[in-house]
Design an enzyme around this catalytic site. Structure first.
Site, PDB file in Angstrom:
ATOM      1  N   TYR A  57     -39.585 -34.088  79.792  1.00 31.34           N
ATOM      2  CA  TYR A  57     -40.108 -32.729  79.679  1.00 31.34           C
ATOM      3  C   TYR A  57     -39.325 -31.948  78.624  1.00 31.34           C
ATOM      4  CZ  TYR A  57     -40.912 -27.823  80.910  1.00 31.34           C
ATOM      5  OH  TYR A  57     -41.207 -26.485  80.858  1.00 31.34           O
ATOM      6  N   SER A  77     -35.948 -18.008  81.693  1.00 33.50           N
ATOM      7  CA  SER A  77     -37.398 -18.180  81.604  1.00 33.50           C
ATOM      8  C   SER A  77     -38.106 -17.644  82.840  1.00 33.50           C
ATOM      9  CB  SER A  77     -37.720 -19.672  81.443  1.00 33.50           C
ATOM     10  OG  SER A  77     -39.114 -19.907  81.561  1.00 33.50           O
ATOM     11  N   GLN A 116     -37.050 -13.731  79.689  1.00 34.69           N
ATOM     12  CA  GLN A 116     -38.243 -14.098  78.919  1.00 34.69           C
ATOM     13  C   GLN A 116     -39.478 -13.954  79.792  1.00 34.69           C
ATOM     14  OE1 GLN A 116     -39.851 -17.299  79.728  1.00 34.69           O
ATOM     15  NE2 GLN A 116     -41.551 -16.902  78.349  1.00 34.69           N
ATOM     16  N   TYR A 174     -43.642 -14.454  80.328  1.00 40.27           N
ATOM     17  CA  TYR A 174     -44.977 -14.953  80.012  1.00 40.27           C
ATOM     18  C   TYR A 174     -45.988 -13.946  80.549  1.00 40.27           C
ATOM     19  CZ  TYR A 174     -43.340 -19.653  78.781  1.00 40.27           C
ATOM     20  OH  TYR A 174     -42.736 -20.709  78.175  1.00 40.27           O
ATOM     21  N   THR A 206     -42.905 -13.959  75.149  1.00 43.53           N
ATOM     22  CA  THR A 206     -43.450 -15.143  74.490  1.00 43.53           C
ATOM     23  C   THR A 206     -44.946 -14.964  74.259  1.00 43.53           C
ATOM     24  OG1 THR A 206     -41.766 -16.615  75.400  1.00 43.53           O
ATOM     25  CG2 THR A 206     -43.825 -17.625  74.697  1.00 43.53           C
ATOM     26  N   ARG A 213     -48.889 -32.214  76.348  1.00 46.07           N
ATOM     27  CA  ARG A 213     -47.704 -33.051  76.142  1.00 46.07           C
ATOM     28  C   ARG A 213     -47.925 -34.344  76.921  1.00 46.07           C
ATOM     29  NH1 ARG A 213     -44.933 -27.457  77.914  1.00 46.07           N
ATOM     30  NH2 ARG A 213     -45.761 -26.275  76.144  1.00 46.07           N
ATOM     31  N   LYS A 263     -41.439 -13.574  70.722  1.00 46.98           N
ATOM     32  CA  LYS A 263     -41.188 -14.987  70.459  1.00 46.98           C
ATOM     33  C   LYS A 263     -42.485 -15.733  70.159  1.00 46.98           C
ATOM     34  CE  LYS A 263     -38.889 -18.990  72.610  1.00 46.98           C
ATOM     35  NZ  LYS A 263     -39.998 -19.971  72.657  1.00 46.98           N
ATOM     36  N   HIS A 273     -42.504 -22.939  69.484  1.00 45.16           N
ATOM     37  CA  HIS A 273     -42.320 -23.377  70.875  1.00 45.16           C
ATOM     38  C   HIS A 273     -41.719 -24.784  70.930  1.00 45.16           C
ATOM     39  CE1 HIS A 273     -43.408 -21.596  74.853  1.00 45.16           C
ATOM     40  NE2 HIS A 273     -43.110 -22.811  75.268  1.00 45.16           N
ATOM     41  N   ARG A 323     -44.035 -27.802  70.914  1.00 44.64           N
ATOM     42  CA  ARG A 323     -44.689 -28.137  72.177  1.00 44.64           C
ATOM     43  C   ARG A 323     -46.080 -27.529  72.306  1.00 44.64           C
ATOM     44  NH1 ARG A 323     -41.322 -29.859  76.098  1.00 44.64           N
ATOM     45  NH2 ARG A 323     -42.064 -28.545  77.803  1.00 44.64           N
TER      46      ARG A 323
END
Length: 386
Positions: free
Chosen positions: A25, A107, A128, A130, A156, A165, A252, A276, A279
Site C-alpha cells: 500500500y 491524515s 489533512q 479530505y 487535499t 492501485r 495539496k 499524490h 497514486r
C-alpha cells in the site's frame, strides 16, 4: 542490518517486517506506476555544482513553512493507514517529528484519531482534510482539528475519485487485515508487527469510526467510505473550508499552472505541487518536473511546497533550489516506521537532515535561505519554459 545509512536501508528492513498488503500500500502507484517511479528518478537527472575553498562553518538548515519555524524545509506528509505500518504509527511519527523540529501532518484516514495524537504526541501538528459528501462530518472534523490546536490545515484536492492501485486490489487491502489463509501465513512471518498490533486498541480509522452516524465497525465503515469521496468538489468548497477553518490553509495536489493561480485566488497560504505520490493519475508529470513552472507563475504570491519522490537530503536541496519553500516526505517516513517504529522515523529524519546539511556545504552554501538554482548544473534541471 546493523548500520543504517540511507532511506533505502530502512525500506529494505520495512519490507521484511511489515505485512505485504500494508508494505505494498505504501510502496506502490496507480496503473503502470510510471508517475510513481518518475517522481524519484527525475530527481536523479538533476546534477549539483560542487564548490571548494568556501568557509563551511556555522551551517544552518533552519527556515519557515507557512510562518512556522522548522529545523529543515521538510514536513511529514499525510499518509493513510500509517497505524497499520506499525502499531500506533501516527503517534510515533508525530513524536519523532516534534523531536526533530518539523511538522507532522495527520491524515483524515489515519488509524490514530486527532484527539489520540494530540494527547500522546502533543499539540501543534497539522491536519489533512479530505472533502466528503457528508458536510456535517467535515465541519466536525475541522472543529476537532481546531480543538486539538492543529496549527495548519492541509486540504487535499486530488482525491475526488480514487485512482486504481493494482496491488491493493490483489492483496485485498483492509484495516485490520482480513484473516485469510494467505494473510495469516504472511503475518506469521512478521512477529514484531503482530505483537505490536496485539498490544494496541488502535486498529480502525480513528477519525471516522464512532464519529459518523451508523459507522461503528469495519463493515459499515467500508460502505460509508465507498460513497463518501466527493467528485463534485470545487473551488467554492475551498472558500467554505477556509472560512470554517480560519487558520493557515495549505492546498495539496496542484500540478497545473492554472490550478496554481486558482489557489492564489482562493486566499490559501501555501500550495503543494503533488501528484499524490503517483497514486492517482498515472502518466502525469513528476512533481519536480512540474515545480518550476508553478514557482515561476505564482511563487511571488503564495508559498510553493512540493512532495513526491523525496528520498534523500539531496532531493530536498534540489527542490529548494527550484523554488520549493518546503517539501513533504511520506514513503521515507513509512519505511522508517515499518522498520523500527519511532526510532526508525527519527533515523529517517536524521539521515535526510545530515544529507541536506553536507550537500548544501559541498555546493558552497552555509544557510538554506541562500540556496537557489545556482547550485544546479545548467541543462540538467527542469525549467519553467521547456
Amino acid at each position: 542490518m546493523t548500520v543504517i545509512t540511507t532511506v533505502e536501508d530502512l525500506r529494505v528492513l520495512a519490507q521484511k517486517r511489515v505485512p505485504r498488503m500494508f508494505y505494498d500500500y505504501a510502496d506502490s502507484g496507480s496503473w503502470t506506476e510510471g508517475t510513481y517511479r518518475a517522481n524519484a528518478s527525475d530527481f536523479q537527472k538533476i546534477k549539483l555544482r560542487q564548490r571548494v575553498a568556501v568557509n563551511m562553518e556555522n551551517r544552518s538548515t533552519r527556515t519557515t513553512m507557512v510562518g512556522q519555524d522548522v529545523a529543515m524545509p521538510v514536513a511529514i506528509a499525510p499518509t493513510g493507514l500509517t497505524g497499520m505500518q506499525h502499531a500506533d504509527g501516527e503517534i510515533l511519527a508525530a513524536r519523532a517529528a516534534k523531536k526533530m523540529g518539523i511538522p507532522f501532518t495527520l491524515s483524515t484516514m489515519s488509524i490514530c484519531s486527532i484527539e489520540d495524537v494530540a494527547q500522546h504526541a502533543g499539540e501543534g501538528f497539522w491536519f489533512q482534510l479530505y472533502v466528503m459528501k457528508d458536510r456535517a462530518f467535515i465541519e466536525r472534523l475541522i472543529d476537532r482539528a481546531k480543538a486539538a490546536k492543529c496549527s495548519a490545515l492541509v486540504l487535499t484536492l486530488d482525491l475526488q475519485i480514487l485512482g486504481q492501485r493494482h496491488k491493493d486490489l490483489k492483496n485485498g487491502l483492509s484495516a485490520p487485515p482480513k484473516l485469510t489463509i494467505a494473510n495469516m501465513i504472511n503475518i506469521a512471518g512478521k512477529p514484531r508487527w503482530a505483537l505490536g498490533m496485539l498490544g494496541t486498541k488502535r486498529k480502525q480509522f480513528g477519525n471516522i469510526v464512532g464519529h459518523v452516524s451508523g459507522v461503528a465497525d469495519m463493515s459499515s465503515l467500508s460502505a460509508w467510505t465507498a460513497q463518501q469521496f466527493d467528485p463534485a468538489l470545487n473551488w467554492g468548497d475551498v472558500e467554505w473550508i477556509k472560512k470554517r477553518w480560519g487558520g493557515k490553509l495549505i492546498l495539496k495536489g496542484i500540478q497545473d499552472v492554472e490550478d496554481a493561480k486558482l489557489s492564489v485566488a482562493s486566499g490559501a497560504d501555501a500550495l503543494i505541487v503533488s501528484n499524490h505520490g503517483g497514486r492517482q493519475l498515472d502518466g502525469a508529470q513528476s512533481s519536480i518536473e512540474a515545480l518550476p513552472a508553478i514557482v515561476d507563475a505564482v511563487g511571488s504570491q503564495i508559498e510553493v511546497h512540493m512532495d513526491g519522490g523525496i528520498r534523500s537530503g539531496q532531493d530536498v536541496l534540489k527542490a529548494r533550489a527550484l523554488g520549493a519553500r518546503g517539501v513533504y516526505i511520506g514513503r521515507p517516513m513509512l519505511y522508517g516506521l515499518g522498520a523500527m517504529g519511532e526510532a526508525g522515523v527519527s533515523k529517517c529524519l536524521e539521515i535526510i537532515h545530515r544529507e541536506l546539511d553536507l550537500t548544501m556545504a559541498f555546493c558552497g552554501h552555509t544557510n538554506i535561505e541562500t540556496v537557489d538554482k545556482s547550485i544546479l548544473l545548467p541543462g540538467t534541471f527542469p525549467t519553467a519554459t521547456p
